[in-house]
Structures are given as structure tokens and as C-alpha cells.
Motif scaffolding. Structure first.
Motif, PDB file in Angstrom:
ATOM      1  N   SER B 113       0.830  -1.214   0.000  1.00 30.40           N
ATOM      2  CA  SER B 113       0.000   0.000   0.000  1.00 30.40           C
ATOM      3  C   SER B 113       0.860   1.258   0.000  1.00 30.40           C
ATOM      4  CB  SER B 113      -0.899   0.006   1.236  1.00 30.40           C
ATOM      5  OG  SER B 113      -1.455   1.293   1.417  1.00 30.40           O
ATOM      6  N   GLN B 114       0.513   2.183  -0.886  1.00 29.16           N
ATOM      7  CA  GLN B 114       1.280   3.433  -0.962  1.00 29.16           C
ATOM      8  C   GLN B 114       1.203   4.218   0.330  1.00 29.16           C
ATOM      9  OE1 GLN B 114       0.965   5.779  -4.423  1.00 29.16           O
ATOM     10  NE2 GLN B 114       1.214   4.043  -5.795  1.00 29.16           N
ATOM     11  N   TRP B 115       0.110   4.059   1.087  1.00 32.39           N
ATOM     12  CA  TRP B 115      -0.008   4.801   2.347  1.00 32.39           C
ATOM     13  C   TRP B 115       1.019   4.306   3.354  1.00 32.39           C
ATOM     14  CZ3 TRP B 115      -2.346   8.701   0.624  1.00 32.39           C
ATOM     15  CH2 TRP B 115      -3.378   8.564  -0.292  1.00 32.39           C
ATOM     16  N   VAL B 117       3.954   2.934   2.506  1.00 33.72           N
ATOM     17  CA  VAL B 117       5.250   3.410   2.000  1.00 33.72           C
ATOM     18  C   VAL B 117       5.423   4.898   2.313  1.00 33.72           C
ATOM     19  CG1 VAL B 117       6.619   3.813  -0.088  1.00 33.72           C
ATOM     20  CG2 VAL B 117       5.368   1.651   0.194  1.00 33.72           C
ATOM     21  N   LEU B 118       4.369   5.686   2.105  1.00 34.82           N
ATOM     22  CA  LEU B 118       4.486   7.137   2.332  1.00 34.82           C
ATOM     23  C   LEU B 118       4.717   7.463   3.805  1.00 34.82           C
ATOM     24  CD1 LEU B 118       1.772   8.348  -0.176  1.00 34.82           C
ATOM     25  CD2 LEU B 118       4.197   8.949  -0.268  1.00 34.82           C
ATOM     26  N   LEU B 121       8.257   7.057   4.468  1.00 35.87           N
ATOM     27  CA  LEU B 121       9.029   8.150   3.869  1.00 35.87           C
ATOM     28  C   LEU B 121       8.904   9.424   4.691  1.00 35.87           C
ATOM     29  CD1 LEU B 121       8.140   7.501   0.128  1.00 35.87           C
ATOM     30  CD2 LEU B 121      10.416   7.348   1.125  1.00 35.87           C
ATOM     31  N   ILE B 122       7.702   9.692   5.195  1.00 36.13           N
ATOM     32  CA  ILE B 122       7.514  10.877   6.046  1.00 36.13           C
ATOM     33  C   ILE B 122       8.374  10.748   7.297  1.00 36.13           C
ATOM     34  CG2 ILE B 122       5.845  12.075   7.529  1.00 36.13           C
ATOM     35  CD1 ILE B 122       3.701  11.413   5.384  1.00 36.13           C
ATOM     36  N   ARG B 210      10.501   0.106   5.435  1.00 33.29           N
ATOM     37  CA  ARG B 210      10.753   1.384   4.769  1.00 33.29           C
ATOM     38  C   ARG B 210      10.750   1.214   3.242  1.00 33.29           C
ATOM     39  NH1 ARG B 210      11.622   5.338   8.222  1.00 33.29           N
ATOM     40  NH2 ARG B 210      13.636   4.590   8.985  1.00 33.29           N
ATOM     41  N   ARG B 211      10.028   2.108   2.553  1.00 29.74           N
ATOM     42  CA  ARG B 211      10.025   2.159   1.084  1.00 29.74           C
ATOM     43  C   ARG B 211       9.540   0.851   0.453  1.00 29.74           C
ATOM     44  NH1 ARG B 211      13.227   6.039  -1.353  1.00 29.74           N
ATOM     45  NH2 ARG B 211      13.913   7.680   0.071  1.00 29.74           N
ATOM     46  N   GLN B 236      -3.188   6.196   5.776  1.00 29.54           N
ATOM     47  CA  GLN B 236      -3.739   7.151   4.797  1.00 29.54           C
ATOM     48  C   GLN B 236      -4.123   8.464   5.491  1.00 29.54           C
ATOM     49  OE1 GLN B 236      -7.290   5.768   2.777  1.00 29.54           O
ATOM     50  NE2 GLN B 236      -6.970   7.171   1.078  1.00 29.54           N
TER      51      GLN B 236
END
Lengths: 249, 249, 249, 249
Positions: B113-115, B117-118, B121-122, B210-211, B236
Motif C-alpha cells: 500500500s502506498q499509504w 510506504v508514504l 518516507l515521512i 521502509r520504502r 492514509q
């Protein structure tokens, strides 16, 4: 052996097999519509099976595509051996053929995904001219969904090594690079730029078209679809990262 | 009692019961594809039932997964007792096993899920190094969808108290903490970091990579899926809050 | 006339009619799951039909809800006349009852929609304390999907006027106002705050709960669902407007 | 030939043909609900077939629309020849008729898409008054999904030229322009502004209504739907470009 031109053209698109190209393109179009890749009849899909190329027609609502809507071309002669009378061939046809000719692909997917378009717009706006014509990203796991082609020099994590060459998919520490070409007024005029990008980037799995979308291919439908999904994921993540001030590489 | 190795391996994945693990993994993969968690063949799902571990194979399009695609492993011996000849085992296998071994889980879900991953990153971009390796959020109702494990010291709102211990799910005023581990070039090499995070964070219901994505587990499919959905909701929401300059804790 | 307690409780949830409350709640839960309103077993739905209140249970995956999972309560006595043995009643029950008791509602929908949560977070962050406890928006067409209640004083565009009172739905130039109450550790403890908000805002069609979600009701399922959708649209638009620096009123 | 008023009105909406207007409107409403265009009973669809106009009723949940819910109007007399007793005619009716009368349309689609609303809000906030009443965008491939009407003077890439006029769809280097009119308290009062915009912008394929949504038409359902999807794509892309500080023209 009978030539294609002697048989009933409709037999070319009639099969109970869900992965017969005519059926497969139809079901892929429905999936891609749900993903927002082919809205407003944009984008397209083509499959090459042996010496037959199957192509969805121009201007048909993708989620309503039917096997009998397909054009079929003889790959050797480039002549259509089935043309549905109600439709025009897709303007993407020369681009799909470029993937078959220059890359030996078995399937090519063209999307108008907004994430692809936005990535090309972000690159266009970068101060460094060297960064404007390529989307590059690294150290994101999903990169491993993309083939390394045959000679990615920066690779240090090849899945399989044969005769010293790196093969298989990109590794986590590899940099994924997708070239961006400028759009043209008419889609068929993109052919030369696409072929040039394929020559210049012999490992690339796709070509982005500025303010337009992306062409992704693969040796078969499975690889083309996996790469199209992985790239779209990376484009979307890239747009979100850019919005948060995070670097792609 | 007959050992698993004596029976027909295909019988292990053949059942009319929709919640038989081979069928259940297939239907979960379709749901997770629709949620964007397993795009491009990424991510994975595994179920442990008694001493059998069911695992989706590597590289298969998740929304097309079928019961006959499943690998089955004997949990005691860690030997595969069913291997579909066309596929390779998932590189996530050692990670799924870590959840079974160290947490007694009955199901483990891995998403890209991109959420997720993000959020990693944050955290990576935060000025305070102490905040880089954990996602922490509090005072959001959906936190109550996550188990507190067995010893969350900050809890003041336990649903059930047994012998003084806090059990059940986290309360609204508890802080949810999910550790973040660094990604590795090869997924199977994450095993040691994952096991270490599980030891260091004995109450955590998941580990972020991470990532890369997240691994979430639970005592059964219902708890694992509820926690995976609740965490994805919080990731999200966290990304959106961060974009608006709002604090997570 | 036979009392409910004398009949077979399972007959209360068995009907071939798709809009029988037990069936209707199940199909609404599937729709609301797809809308992201009830992820991770969050949120809930209840329907009151005559003197029977139907309630989805606690902790069940909403997209898998079945008619036989429903609790049924006698509205007069507040006693359960059907309790599925495997489940606990929803913690939302007193809140749903508040909508029936204080507003004469026939259906109440509770979502954990991120747009509802984000709207409460945005209000919380506003410099003017007077703006922190109400979401207010005007001059957006979708506002016309929300009932004006019975006495909205700012109205100048009533659809129907009876005896001088404004009735029907809000007009385009009316201001929609939804009160925001603070969350509590336990959902059942929200009851008093909810009842107070209903008394203080006699025309409101919903109550937002800070960092939690929203409760929306209506005289029947159709009105409750239309209002829940219209409000969610306005919350989402409001979040996007806020992100672009645009005012809600 | 029998007049419509002599036949059974229900026969007008009863057909096994999926593209009979009564069936087609129902299936379009389900699609548009999934696209978020008609949430909370907002928006609408109408089809004109010869001298019959089919109209979805007011206030019905769009994803539940049935053929028997349709109003049917005689286009010549503007009298309803079928009125479902349970419903009121849509307030959009005069707007749909404007597209039939002034543009010879065969289908008109009205959405409350947030992207349409946001585009009108962005334009409203622009410092240059000349930019507030039109959405203009160029050099995006999806623009080619929109008809150029009959006299777009800026065109340089016409697909077909007849007698010197540009016909067919807009080209990549053309500028797409959609006028924006101000909203009114009552939808039926928009009629005059809509007709005025159609006169002032004789090539436009749609009219945006500030803080409300968009009306899009076409010679048939296929063209109207393709244009509605292409415009929504461009509105959404435009909002995202604006958020990233990128210019539309």
C-alpha cells in the motif's frame, strides 16, 4: 498450411478460451477502465500471438469492448486480415508494432493514466534540463516488478546472472529509468520518436509520452500487465512524493 | 494418523468451503487487489491452519489467484508438502513464518500500500531521529481496531482487564506504535530484522518496512484483515494529516 | 396480536424481500464498505421499522454481513428480542437509539469516513474558537441533498412553505451546519453529548464526532443514505477546498 | 400512425434491448454512481430518441434506478406521455431540453463531480477576471476526446476538413474551452443562462455551473459519455496541476 486470408476472419476472434487474445483484450479493457487508464475511449491494448496481432479498435468505450470488435493483422505482411466494418483501426497501431518489432514484445498496453501524465509534467518543470526527459526512481520495493531488460549497467542486485549479464527484474538498489518523449499532434506520428527512444534506451520496459500517457510492453500479457501496474504505482507514488517535497532518487 | 506426505497434495487445496485456506487466500487476494494493496503481483497473504501453512506463490497476478496455485508447508518440519510445479515460492515466506513462530499468528498479510510506504518516507524525513523508526498516532477512533498485544504500558482504557494486565484492543487515548525496519535488497533477508523488531516491540500488531510496505498479522484471518484495514486507514489519514500540517500525536 | 417475544426470533431476520431491514442492512454494509466508510469493522447501520430496531453486530467485517447476524430490539422496552449468540451488540446502539428517540428517525448511519474525520481536524485547528465545533458550508449545490429540519432561520429559499415554516431540503443560499462533539474513550459514553447536540441543533441532520466520524439519520433508509452521501461529498469537497486555501462560507 | 398518447405508456419503458433508452439510462446511472458523479441522488441523465425524451426522475438513488422509473416526454409538444406516479420530474429537465433544442443533442449528462466543482472554484479565485468564466486547457492528449463543434477558430489540426471548416474532434494543439455560468437557487432557473452560454459558445461541448457541476451533451449516448469522461479527466488533471503550480494553458 492454409493462409490466414483463406479462413473465415470471424473465426480469428471466436473462442471459448478466456485467454484467447480477442477475449483477453476485452477483459483487460474492462479492468483498465476500472483503473482509470482508458477513460473516454483513450488508451489501448494489443496482443501478438505468433504471427497474428490483435488490436482493439479506435473510439470504442473500453469497458464495453467485445471480441468481435477486434482488428487482426498479419504480423509478417502488416495487412489486416480482419477489419470490423463499423470501426477504424486504432491510431496507436504503429506504436504497438514498434514494441513488437524492436523489442520482441507479445503484448503492449497504452494508458492515459493521470499519474503518467503528471510525472511527465513534473519532469518538464524541473530546473535541470538533464532531468526533463526521463523519469528516474530508486529504492522503492515495487521497482522489482520491472524487468531490467538485458544490460542495465547500474545494477548490483541481479536476480540471475548468465554469462556475466544481469537478467531478470530490477533490484531494490537499481535505478528505474523510463524515457519521456514529446507528444505529437497525431498519435501515428509518434512512431519515429518511440523507435528512437527504444534504440537509445535498450533496457527500458516502457516509454512515457509527455502530456499524453505511457506505452508499456512485455513478453506476454502477464509481464506487460505486471509492468504497467508497477509503473503506474511508481508514477502515483512519485507524484505524491513530489507533492511532499521528497526526492525520487 | 496419516502424515501429510502420504496424502494426495492436491486434496490439501480442494474444498467447497469458501473459508478453506486455499479458497480464502484466493478471495482475499481479489479484495486486496481492489484495495490497491497487491498491484503488480506485489504483496502476499498466508494462512496457518493447525500445522499447515498456506502460501500464495510468487509472481502471480493477485486478482486471478486460484486455490490450485497455493503452496502448502508443514509448519513443524518447514517442508513443502505441496508445490505447484509452475510457480516459485513467495520471497515473503520467511516473514510470514516469523509471524507464526514469534507471535503465534494464524494469518499474515503483506501489502505494498502506498499509504504504508508514504508513512515510512515521512518518518524518514523527520528532523528528530527518535521519530524515524516508528509510526505513532493517537486519539483517532480507528485505533480501536488494533490489538494492544499484552503489555502496552501507556494504556489507560483497557476493554478487559485480566490479572492486572491490559488485554483486548487499544483504547482511544492509547498511542498506536508500529516499528519501521529498513528494507533489504532481497525480501528473504528481512527475516532477521523482522524477528528483531518483534522482540523489541512485543505488543506490535505489524511491522512497516521502509520504502516497501507493511506486514500485519492476527490470530486468525478476521483479526489480521481488520488490523490490516485499520492500519491502512490510519496510514492514509496520517499522510493526509501530515499534508495539512497536523500532528499525529 | 402476538408479542414479539412469543415468535421465533430467527423469523425476524428471514425474508425474501431485499428491503426487509435484515437484508437491507446487509446490502448497505457492502455498499458502505466500498465507499470506505466502514473499513476494519468500523461504523455501523441501524434501521427502525415500526417498533422493531435492527442493528448490525459489533466487530463483524461489514462487507460480509448477513441477515442472520442482526440484533433485533423492541423499541418500546429496549430489550433485545433476537441476539445472535456469536456476537456482541454494537457499541453504537445508544447513539442509534438517540436518533430514533430525539429525531423520530427510521434509519441511522455511522461512518468512519476519513473526510468526516479530517473536517473535524481542520475545524479543531482553526484560530477562531467559535468555528471549532461546527462544520459550516454554503453555496454548493449538493447542500440541497440535506433536509433543513424544521426551523432553519437563515433560510431564504425554502422549497415548500407551510404555515410560515420552512420545510423540505436546504436551499443553495442556505448555510449547512453540522455540530461537532468531542470523542470519548468508549462509544457508548457519547450518548449524552449526542443528545445534547441534538437539543442544541434541532434542525441538524447529523452530528460529527471529533477524530472519529459522523452519525447521520433520516426518516427512512433513502433519506438517511442520501444525506450520508451528500454530507460525505461536502466533507470531501471541504477538505479539498481547505487544501487550496478556499473558504467554506 | 398512432400517436404516443394512445399507446400504453409503460410499453415506452419496457424492452429487452440493453440500449433501449429506459434500460440505458438505468445502466448509465449505475456507472456514474461508481464514478462519484451522481452521489446523494445528485446529477442526472437524459436520452432523446427521435421525438421521445427519456428522463430519470428527481430524488431517486441513481445506482438503484429502474426502467420503470423513467419519465417520457413528447419532444414536439413538451408534454409528458409517461409519468411514474411515485416521482417528481427532474429539475434538470429544462437544461436537458436546452441541449436538445439548441445543439441537436441525443443525450445529455449532468454530473456533480467534485472535479467539475473544484475547477469552477479555482477559476473563481483567479486574479484575472477574464479567466473566471471559462475553463481552458491545451496540450493534453485527452482533449482529443472532445468534439470541436463546428467553428473553433484556433484549430490547426483538424481531423477532417469540409469546405474549409474544421470538424471532428479537437486536436492536441487546440485549446479546449468550457464556459462557466453562475449557479441559481433553483436548477430550473439555470435555463436562460445555459441557453445564453450555448449561443455565446457555439462550439462548446459542455457548460460548467459554478459550485454545482457540469452539463455535457453529444449526438448520441456514446459521444456524450466519452465527452463527459474526457472532461472529468481534464477537470481532475487540472485540479492536480493547479495544486502543483502548473499552468493549464
Amino acid at each position: 498450411m492454409a493462409s490466414h486470408t483463406e479462413q473465415d476472419p470471424d473465426a480469428l476472434v471466436t473462442s471459448p478460451d478466456p485467454i484467447h487474445p480477442a477475449n483477453h483484450i476485452s477483459s483487460l479493457c474492462r479492468k483498465f477502465y476500472d483503473l482509470g487508464w482508458v477513460t473516454g475511449t483513450g488508451g489501448g491494448v494489443s496482443i501478438r500471438k505468433d504471427d497474428l496481432v490483435y488490436l482493439a479498435p479506435s473510439g470504442v468505450q473500453k469497458e464495453m469492448m467485445q471480441p468481435e470488435d477486434m482488428f487482426v493483422m498479419d504480423y509478417q505482411t502488416k495487412q489486416y486480415i480482419r477489419k470490423p466494418p463499423a470501426y477504424k483501426p486504432s491510431a496507436c497501431t504503429p506504436l504497438f508494432l514498434a514494441a513488437y518489432t524492436h523489442r520482441g514484445a507479445g503484448c503492449c498496453i497504452h494508458t492515459h493514466s493521470q499519474w503518467a501524465v503528471l510525472v511527465t509534467l513534473i519532469c518538464e518543470s524541473l530546473p535541470n534540463p538533464a532531468e526533463r526527459n526521463v523519469f528516474a526512481i530508486r529504492e522503492i520495493e515495487q521497482i522489482k516488478g520491472i524487468s531490467r531488460g538485458s544490460s542495465n549497467p547500474s545494477s548490483s542486485t541481479s536476480e540471475i546472472a548468465e554469462g556475466g549479464r544481469k537478467v531478470g527484474n530490477l533490484g531494490y538498489f537499481d535505478t528505474l529509468r523510463i524515457p519521456i518523449i514529446e507528444n505529437t499532434a497525431h498519435e501515428e506520428d509518434l512512431e519515429e520518436r518511440m523507435a528512437e527512444a527504444m534504440r537509445e534506451w535498450p533496457e527500458c520496459a516502457a516509454v512515457l509520452v509527455r502530456r499524453h500517457g505511457v506505452y508499456v510492453w512485455g513478453r506476454d500479457v502477464g509481464q506487460a500487465k505486471t509492468q504497467a501496474e508497477s509503473l503506474d504505482y511508481l508514477f502515483q507514488l512519485g507524484v505524491r512524493m513530489h507533492g511532499m517535497g521528497l526526492k525520487w532518487t
